[in-house]
Scaffold this active site. Structure first.
Site, mmCIF file in Angstrom:
data_model
loop_
_atom_site.group_PDB
_atom_site.id
_atom_site.type_symbol
_atom_site.label_atom_id
_atom_site.label_comp_id
_atom_site.label_asym_id
_atom_site.label_seq_id
_atom_site.Cartn_x
_atom_site.Cartn_y
_atom_site.Cartn_z
ATOM 1 N N GLY A 506 0.834 -1.190 0.000
ATOM 2 C CA GLY A 506 0.000 0.000 0.000
ATOM 3 C C GLY A 506 0.871 1.243 0.000
ATOM 4 O O GLY A 506 2.088 1.162 -0.170
ATOM 5 N N GLY A 509 3.484 1.033 2.972
ATOM 6 C CA GLY A 509 4.426 -0.067 3.132
ATOM 7 C C GLY A 509 3.809 -1.393 2.738
ATOM 8 O O GLY A 509 2.608 -1.478 2.482
ATOM 9 N N ASP A 621 -7.379 8.630 1.882
ATOM 10 C CA ASP A 621 -6.958 7.747 0.792
ATOM 11 C C ASP A 621 -8.009 6.667 0.546
ATOM 12 O O ASP A 621 -7.722 5.481 0.550
ATOM 13 C CB ASP A 621 -5.590 7.132 1.128
ATOM 14 C CG ASP A 621 -4.886 6.601 -0.124
ATOM 15 O OD1 ASP A 621 -5.348 6.915 -1.243
ATOM 16 O OD2 ASP A 621 -3.890 5.880 0.020
#
Ligand SMILES: *[C@@H]1O[C@H](CO)[C@@H](O)[C@H](O)[C@H]1NC(C)=O
Ligand SMILES: *[C@@H]1O[C@H](CO)[C@@H](O)[C@H](O)[C@H]1NC(C)=O
Ligand SMILES: *[C@@H]1O[C@H](CO)[C@@H](O)[C@H](O)[C@H]1NC(C)=O
Ligand SMILES: *[C@@H]1O[C@H](CO)[C@@H](O)[C@H](O)[C@H]1NC(C)=O
Ligand SMILES: *[C@@H]1O[C@H](CO)[C@@H](O)[C@H](O)[C@H]1NC(C)=O
Ligand SMILES: *[C@@H]1O[C@H](CO)[C@@H](O)[C@H](O)[C@H]1NC(C)=O
Ligand SMILES: *[C@@H]1O[C@H](CO)[C@@H](O)[C@H](O)[C@H]1NC(C)=O
Ligand SMILES: *[C@@H]1O[C@H](CO)[C@@H](O)[C@H](O)[C@H]1NC(C)=O
Ligand SMILES: *[C@@H]1O[C@H](CO)[C@@H](O)[C@H](O)[C@H]1NC(C)=O
Ligand SMILES: *[C@@H]1O[C@H](CO)[C@@H](O)[C@H](O)[C@H]1NC(C)=O
Length: 854
Positions: A506, A509, A621
């Site tokens: 993602g 990480g 997000d």
């Protein structure tokens, strides 16, 4: 004619055989009157090739008692007369003259019988398959395979109607569904703690006639039935396909688990190859009444809920716990002791009769005031469920991975268990003074060492900025309810097998699959670019993990060690939404009802983040990659609260780069350097919603869309009334609810309005999707005026983008738009109370009795 010598040899052999006959009767039929007895002159009835034999073996509970058991070569038992009934050394197993096989105790009492007296039985024999048969010269009249105890071996048929039993546990195959079921029974109480069907696509809703479970020679456990064309695979042994001289079998073990095993010939141990209940602590009653099951490493251990209890049988913790003071002895002076991360196991039939939708406090108080209630569990998983335990047998499970909070009723005062690690002294009270001396010496040595280290640290490291204020004060966080578990880096390394199985990468990480000690499967996210202090990190982790909702991925724990920063999340079996929308999911297309449920679930999750949780969070997000699906396709929003974790200086840059590939989800205000609010999430959600309906990325450009962005083209088609043009071609026509589709599209276009103030709040989005609120036709998402020229005066009040812009609404920007309150009212002719209030009302109605205040 044969020579005389040969004949004499034969005679000698015959004599020998005659002598041996009572001891080793290889496959021979045992005539009426034959007897087996334990002790020195113990004999055995064996199968033709010595594979199985029936004899008396010492009982596992007491060495002076014996069990008549059929064992595999080497000693693994597969059947016993009377299911483990033990006799003393004077006992016997005899085939009586009328053909009844009886297990007789030394006193002469018949403990078990085959009930075949007078049916014409002429002999008994142990067969090469492992079955003990009673027969006449032509027919088998009775066989042990039809009367299994706790084991089913290869070539044995275990049909519905038969039971395997072991202590209070029963295993059976459900007649109509073919489900494997495990039950715990005691008196009139019955709890079904395992009920699982295998491959329903195979059985469909067909009613089976007589499903039969078999262990195949290749290690497959399968189910056959007249209604099924071919056997259904129930389980694969882990050494599936391996051949060799071995026996495979399934057994209901004394710990209530159902397992598959294999055992080599000549070996007296069996190796586990599969188990039905992966998490042993979920076996009801494993730790007895009031016992608490937890894990020490990978092995389950039993304890008591608090110091108000003690083991019923100190030499066997599995026997449960008893109260030091009975509840009857303190009427009106009892209290509810809180047990964090603990659940009182609740299975059918209780699950349907004793569940309520109330808050944690009410869950505690309702039990305290309920006379027959002994304990309660608030699941705290966002479902709002509370179980009141009124049964006289309760079984608990404690694990850091459980979000539940439980309460147990005890006589005042409640004394919690000492925290782990501090308990060693109390368990050795017996050794008195010596323990004291040892303790003092050890304490002295340890404090000496600590002093030394502290001095060294002071000398060398006091100027290093890396060692901030001691983290002791943050350790306190861990004792708070539902607090995240701290893992060591090595632990996570071990549980992910060295970060081997990557699930994805993602914006923050890579994510790896891991398995915790209690076999909980987890997703471990290795955060990158975190240069935050320990303190800040722990605070953020505490915020994230205190955010529980059915539609949010739950944080189980974290690791903060040196440079390593990892987060441990619950594992989502069905991966992320993008795979289902844009093609590459193994299951292929997602049907409309599921899509709509995912859309509503996602909206609920974001609403919770924005409006309902303590420290409100803007996600920043939202995209299909961050919407995960559990095994039931419940939508769970992931990665919330992370925006604040990355280094603030680095933050804006990172987030922008990380979403560069999916810029289509960014609200226009991101690019225009204007304040980011909850409405930015609403924009992203709108784009996702459009994608759920259409199966197209919102920024896709193709000939089909007239070389326009899909979202722009979709609005034009919507204006033209061409809903079918927008809808995903992969959706089969019949099961699509067009009213829902239209509502979803309208909501989506309201959400992607360029002006933040014109977008509805997430709470409104939920109501609009559910149809609680009517909708007006959305205007074109892009207003004719330029976004920049019209918004500066309205939303610019909180200034430009600051470095700490995101995440905590409470501290940065207001959620509700202050600019045009009328717009939302105009758009949504809201009439009913909010969904949230509705839910509250219904939950209160369900509450069993008025709350009691203390
Ligand atoms: C016993 O073993 C022999 C040799 O291994 C084999 O040929 C025979 O078929 C076996 N008998 C049974 C009943 O399995
Ligand atoms: C059989 O007899 C022994 C000794 O008399 C006794 O301890 C045992 O409980 C008896 N077994 C059963 C099942 O009654
Ligand atoms: C064996 O038992 C069966 C079933 O009871 C019976 O039909 C058959 O006649 C018996 N055979 C002999 C030889 O007694
Ligand atoms: C098990 O069932 C199969 C198929 O119905 C049958 O052929 C076989 O003889 C049965 N085995 C035993 C031991 O009854
Ligand atoms: C199996 O157990 C059920 C209920 O526990 C009982 O009704 C049934 O008679 C048992 N079957 C056998 C063959 O013992
Ligand atoms: C069989 O198991 C499935 C879960 O695998 C469950 O949904 C279903 O209700 C069960 N059926 C019965 C009759 O218990
Ligand atoms: C379930 O059964 C169906 C129908 O035969 C088969 O296609 C599918 O592969 C099976 N699934 C599993 C997991 O065994
Ligand atoms: C399930 O049952 C319904 C009605 O009872 C029937 O119409 C349908 O065909 C069945 N489905 C399967 C897969 O057997
Ligand atoms: C947990 O396991 C360790 C090591 O196997 C052992 O020393 C310890 O006593 C166990 N603790 C409990 C509570 O069983
Ligand atoms: C409950 O018991 C405790 C100690 O036994 C006592 O101090 C307290 O006063 C009692 N409370 C009531 C309401 O009886």
């Amino acid at each position: 004619m044969r020579p005389l010598g040969q004949k004499r040899g034969d005679l000698a052999l015959l004599c020998c055989l005659a002598l041996l006959l009572p001891l080793l009767s290889h496959g021979a039929d045992m005539p009426l009157g034959s007897t087996l007895s334990p002790g020195a002159n113990s004999a055995a009835w064996t199968s033709p090739n010595n594979t199985f034999s029936l004899s008396f073996t010492p009982s596992t509970t007491s060495p002076s008692l014996f069990v008549a058991a059929i064992t595999y070569a080497g000693g693994v038992p597969v059947w016993s007369a009377g299911n483990g009934a033990a006799v003393d050394s004077g006992g016997s197993l005899r085939l009586s003259s009328n053909g009844d096989l009886q297990l007789v105790n030394g006193s002469g009492a018949v403990l078990w019988s085959s009930n075949t007296g007078g049916q014409g039985v002429a002999a008994a024999a142990v067969q090469e398959s492992g079955s003990l048969v009673l027969k006449n010269s032509t027919t088998t009249l009775w066989q042990s395979f039809d009367h299994p105890t706790d084991t089913v071996v290869m070539s044995q048929n275990f049909t519905s109607g038969m039971n395997l039993t072991s202590g209070p546990y029963v295993f059976a195959v459900d007649t109509s569904s073919g489900n494997l079921t495990l039950r715990w029974t005691s008196g009139t109480n019955t709890v079904t703690y395992f009920n699982k069907g295998y491959n329903t696509s195979f059985t469909g809703n067909r009613t089976l006639s007589s499903p039969t479970l078999t262990m195949q020679t290749n290690g497959i456990v399968s189910l056959t039935d007249g209604q099924l064309a071919s056997p259904v695979v129930v389980a694969y042994s882990s050494n599936y396909g391996e051949s060799g001289d071995m026996m495979r079998f399934v057994r209901l073990d004394a710990d209530g688990n159902f397992r598959a095993y294999s055992a080599g010939r000549g070996s007296n141990t069996a190796t586990e190859q599969w188990s039905a209940v992966a998490d042993q602590c979920q076996v009801f009653g494993y730790c007895g009444n009031m016992g608490v099951c937890s894990y020490n490493g990978t092995s389950p251990v039993c304890g008591c809920p608090s110091l108000n209890f003690q083991f019923s049988n100190p030499s066997n913790p599995r026997d449960g716990c008893k109260r030091t003071v009975d509840l009857q002895n303190c009427p009106g002076n009892s209290t509810m002791l809180q047990l964090d991360n603990t659940q009182f196991l609740t299975y059918p039939p209780e699950i349907t009769t004793e569940q309520f939708f109330v808050g944690i406090t009410a869950c505690r108080l309702n039990c305290l005031s309920g006379g027959s209630c002994v304990a309660s569990t608030a699941l705290s998983d966002g479902s709002g469920l509370c179980f009141l335990k009124v049964s006289n047998f309760v079984s608990a499970y404690q694990s850091a991975a459980l979000p539940s909070t439980s309460f147990v009723k005890v006589c005042f005062p409640g004394t919690p268990n000492p925290p782990p690690g501090a308990s060693t002294s109390s368990s050795r009270r017996g050794s008195g003074v010596r323990a004291w001396v040892v303790a003092v010496v050890v304490l002295g040595a340890v404090s000496g060492l600590v002093l030394c280290e502290w001095a060294l640290w002071w000398f060398f490291c006091r100027h290093s900025p890396k060692y901030g204020p001691a983290s002791a004060q943050y350790a306190l966080l861990e004792y708070a309810s539902g607090a995240p578990v701290q893992f060591s880096y090595r632990e996570l390394q071990r549980s992910t097998k060295g970060f081997k199985e990557k699930l994805g990468a993602g914006g923050f990480g890579a994510v790896y699959r891991g398995v915790l000690a209690n076999r909980t499967v987890v997703a471990v996210k290795q955060l990158e670019g975190i240069e935050q202090g320990e303190k800040q990190f722990r605070m953020e982790v505490a915020t994230i993990s205190s955010t529980h909702h059915l539609n949010l991925v739950r944080l189980i724990g974290f690791c903060s060690e040196g440079r390593h920063r990892l987060l441990v999340y619950e594992f989502m079996k069905n991966g992320s939404l993008d795979a289902f929308l844009f093609g590459d999911a193994p299951g292929g297309k997602m049907p409309w009802p599921t899509r709509f449920a995912v859309a509503v679930g996602t909206a609920r999750g974001i609403t919770y983040l924005h409006e309902e949780c303590r420290d409100c969070i803007v996600h920043c997000d939202i995209k299909p990659e961050n919407i995960l699906l559990d095994e039931h396709f419940n939508a769970k929003v992931s990665d919330f609260g992370l925006a604040k974790l990355v280094n603030p200086k680095d933050h804006r840059h990172r987030t922008l780069t990380s979403v560069r590939g999916t810029r289509g989800y960014l609200a226009p205000e991101w690019l225009a350097n204007l304040p980011i609010t909850a409405k930015s999430d609403v924009y992203s959600y709108g784009m996702v919603l459009l994608e759920i309906v259409s199966g197209h990325r919102n920024f896709d450009i193709s000939e089909e869309t007239g070389r326009k962005k899909f979202s722009v083209w979709a609005y034009e088609e919507y204006e033209r009334g061409n809903l079918f043009g927008i809808i995903d071609k992969k959706l089969p026509g019949e099961d699509v609810d067009m009213a829902q589709v239209e509502r979803a599209l309208q909501v989506s276009f309201w959400c992607i309005q360029e002006q933040p103030a014109q977008r509805p709040s997430m709470g409104k989005v939920v109501q609009m999707l559910e149809g609680i609120m009517d909708l007006e036709r959305p205007p074109p998402p892009k207003s004719s005026d330029s976004f920049l020229s019209t918004t500066t005066g309205t939303t610019g009040s909180s200034g430009g983008v600051s470095t700490s812009m995101v995440s905590t609404i409470a501290s940065t920007a207001p959620i509700a738009p202050t600019t045009s309150p009328n717009l939302e009212q105009e758009m949504a002719l809201g009439r009913s109370t909010s969904a949230r209030n509705r839910e509250r009302v219904s939950r209160q109605l369900l509450s069993p009795q008025p709350y009691m205040t203390m």
